[in-house]
Design a protein around this motif. Structure first.
Motif, PDB file in Angstrom:
ATOM      1  N   ARG A  31       6.661  14.231   5.372  1.00 37.94           N
ATOM      2  CA  ARG A  31       5.254  14.644   5.238  1.00 37.94           C
ATOM      3  C   ARG A  31       4.584  13.892   4.088  1.00 37.94           C
ATOM      4  N   PHE A  32       5.280  13.771   2.954  1.00 33.92           N
ATOM      5  CA  PHE A  32       4.734  13.032   1.815  1.00 33.92           C
ATOM      6  C   PHE A  32       4.539  11.556   2.160  1.00 33.92           C
ATOM      7  N   LEU A  33       5.468  10.965   2.908  1.00 33.82           N
ATOM      8  CA  LEU A  33       5.309   9.571   3.318  1.00 33.82           C
ATOM      9  C   LEU A  33       4.070   9.391   4.190  1.00 33.82           C
ATOM     10  N   LYS A  34       3.820  10.339   5.097  1.00 30.28           N
ATOM     11  CA  LYS A  34       2.645  10.257   5.964  1.00 30.28           C
ATOM     12  C   LYS A  34       1.352  10.412   5.160  1.00 30.28           C
ATOM     13  N   ILE A  35       1.353  11.321   4.194  1.00 27.03           N
ATOM     14  CA  ILE A  35       0.173  11.500   3.340  1.00 27.03           C
ATOM     15  C   ILE A  35      -0.071  10.236   2.521  1.00 27.03           C
ATOM     16  N   ASP A  36       1.012   9.651   1.999  1.00 28.56           N
ATOM     17  CA  ASP A  36       0.897   8.420   1.218  1.00 28.56           C
ATOM     18  C   ASP A  36       0.323   7.292   2.077  1.00 28.56           C
ATOM     19  N   LEU A  37       0.765   7.202   3.309  1.00 24.94           N
ATOM     20  CA  LEU A  37       0.250   6.191   4.231  1.00 24.94           C
ATOM     21  C   LEU A  37      -1.229   6.413   4.529  1.00 24.94           C
ATOM     22  N   LYS A  38      -1.629   7.665   4.688  1.00 25.44           N
ATOM     23  CA  LYS A  38      -3.036   7.998   4.928  1.00 25.44           C
ATOM     24  C   LYS A  38      -3.880   7.628   3.704  1.00 25.44           C
ATOM     25  N   CYS A  39      -3.359   7.868   2.515  1.00 23.94           N
ATOM     26  CA  CYS A  39      -4.075   7.483   1.291  1.00 23.94           C
ATOM     27  C   CYS A  39      -4.266   5.971   1.241  1.00 23.94           C
ATOM     28  N   ASP A  40      -3.230   5.222   1.622  1.00 31.14           N
ATOM     29  CA  ASP A  40      -3.354   3.758   1.660  1.00 31.14           C
ATOM     30  C   ASP A  40      -4.466   3.339   2.607  1.00 31.14           C
ATOM     31  N   THR A  41      -4.526   3.956   3.771  1.00 31.32           N
ATOM     32  CA  THR A  41      -5.562   3.631   4.755  1.00 31.32           C
ATOM     33  C   THR A  41      -6.946   3.931   4.197  1.00 31.32           C
ATOM     34  N   ASP A  42      -7.101   5.100   3.561  1.00 30.41           N
ATOM     35  CA  ASP A  42      -8.390   5.468   2.981  1.00 30.41           C
ATOM     36  C   ASP A  42      -8.814   4.506   1.881  1.00 30.41           C
ATOM     37  N   ILE A  43      -7.872   4.115   1.031  1.00 28.07           N
ATOM     38  CA  ILE A  43      -8.180   3.186  -0.057  1.00 28.07           C
ATOM     39  C   ILE A  43      -8.530   1.812   0.517  1.00 28.07           C
ATOM     40  N   ASP A  44      -7.805   1.385   1.556  1.00 28.03           N
ATOM     41  CA  ASP A  44      -8.118   0.100   2.194  1.00 28.03           C
ATOM     42  C   ASP A  44      -9.517   0.119   2.802  1.00 28.03           C
ATOM     43  N   ASN A  45      -9.902   1.233   3.388  1.00 31.15           N
ATOM     44  CA  ASN A  45     -11.223   1.342   4.019  1.00 31.15           C
ATOM     45  C   ASN A  45     -12.351   1.444   2.995  1.00 31.15           C
ATOM     46  N   ASP A  46     -12.152   2.245   1.940  1.00 25.96           N
ATOM     47  CA  ASP A  46     -13.222   2.550   0.997  1.00 25.96           C
ATOM     48  C   ASP A  46     -13.194   1.706  -0.272  1.00 25.96           C
ATOM     49  N   GLY A  47     -12.049   1.128  -0.597  1.00 21.79           N
ATOM     50  CA  GLY A  47     -11.891   0.410  -1.857  1.00 21.79           C
ATOM     51  C   GLY A  47     -11.318   1.328  -2.920  1.00 21.79           C
ATOM     52  N   THR A  48     -11.008   0.772  -4.073  1.00 21.76           N
ATOM     53  CA  THR A  48     -10.393   1.563  -5.140  1.00 21.76           C
ATOM     54  C   THR A  48     -11.400   2.411  -5.897  1.00 21.76           C
ATOM     55  N   THR A  49     -12.680   2.082  -5.748  1.00 21.68           N
ATOM     56  CA  THR A  49     -13.728   2.896  -6.368  1.00 21.68           C
ATOM     57  C   THR A  49     -14.707   3.355  -5.288  1.00 21.68           C
ATOM     58  N   ILE A  50     -15.313   4.497  -5.551  1.00 16.82           N
ATOM     59  CA  ILE A  50     -16.326   5.011  -4.637  1.00 16.82           C
ATOM     60  C   ILE A  50     -17.605   5.260  -5.420  1.00 16.82           C
ATOM     61  N   ARG A  51     -18.723   5.122  -4.757  1.00 13.01           N
ATOM     62  CA  ARG A  51     -20.022   5.335  -5.395  1.00 13.01           C
ATOM     63  C   ARG A  51     -20.433   6.796  -5.214  1.00 13.01           C
ATOM     64  N   ILE A  52     -20.778   7.440  -6.319  1.00  8.32           N
ATOM     65  CA  ILE A  52     -21.226   8.828  -6.308  1.00  8.32           C
ATOM     66  C   ILE A  52     -22.725   8.844  -6.571  1.00  8.32           C
ATOM     67  N   GLU A  53     -23.455   9.524  -5.712  1.00  6.12           N
ATOM     68  CA  GLU A  53     -24.897   9.674  -5.898  1.00  6.12           C
ATOM     69  C   GLU A  53     -25.197  11.163  -6.069  1.00  6.12           C
ATOM     70  N   ASN A  54     -25.755  11.490  -7.222  1.00  4.89           N
ATOM     71  CA  ASN A  54     -26.088  12.869  -7.538  1.00  4.89           C
ATOM     72  C   ASN A  54     -27.544  12.889  -8.001  1.00  4.89           C
ATOM     73  N   GLY A  55     -28.426  13.103  -7.054  1.00  8.57           N
ATOM     74  CA  GLY A  55     -29.844  13.061  -7.395  1.00  8.57           C
ATOM     75  C   GLY A  55     -30.237  11.660  -7.815  1.00  8.57           C
ATOM     76  N   SER A  56     -30.748  11.530  -9.039  1.00  8.37           N
ATOM     77  CA  SER A  56     -31.144  10.212  -9.534  1.00  8.37           C
ATOM     78  C   SER A  56     -29.966   9.471 -10.171  1.00  8.37           C
ATOM     79  N   GLN A  57     -28.844  10.185 -10.388  1.00  6.10           N
ATOM     80  CA  GLN A  57     -27.672   9.549 -10.991  1.00  6.10           C
ATOM     81  C   GLN A  57     -26.871   8.811  -9.925  1.00  6.10           C
TER      82      GLN A  57
END
Length: 107
Positions: A31-57
């Protein structure tokens, strides 16, 4: 990679078929291996950083999957030890090229 996880699962289940405690650890490990693989996929798709928009910030933040991967890797290592899985990584002492006698003489 999913096929690789299936092969690992099949091998570990066959190896520990007679021990119910180790079987539970095998299922948790997979189960942990599958979660780790899913995290890799998410990071590959989104990049190592994500943009947060909170109102004007608007700012960049580390991808949450990175923190998840770090905590999961610790659990995976513990389960590998418990299941007797040998991972081929060089030991720190093998990587060192400094002579231990020379190091002690400097102190």
């Amino acid at each position: 990679m999913e096929k690789g996880i299936k092969k690992i699962e099949k091998d570990l289940l066959a190896r520990h078929a007679d021990d119910p405690i180790k079987l539970a650890k095998v299922h948790r490990y997979i189960r942990f291996l599958k979660i780790d693989l899913k995290c890799d996929t998410d990071i590959d798709n989104d990049g190592t950083t994500i943009r947060i928009e909170n109102g004007s910030q608007n700012f960049l933040k580390q991808h949450p999957a990175i923190a998840t991967k770090l905590s999961i890797s610790k659990e995976i290592e513990k389960l590998e030890d418990a299941l007797g899985i040998k991972v081929d990584t060089p030991s720190p002492s093998a990587a060192s090229t400094v002579d231990e006698k020379a190091r002690k003489s400097l102190i």
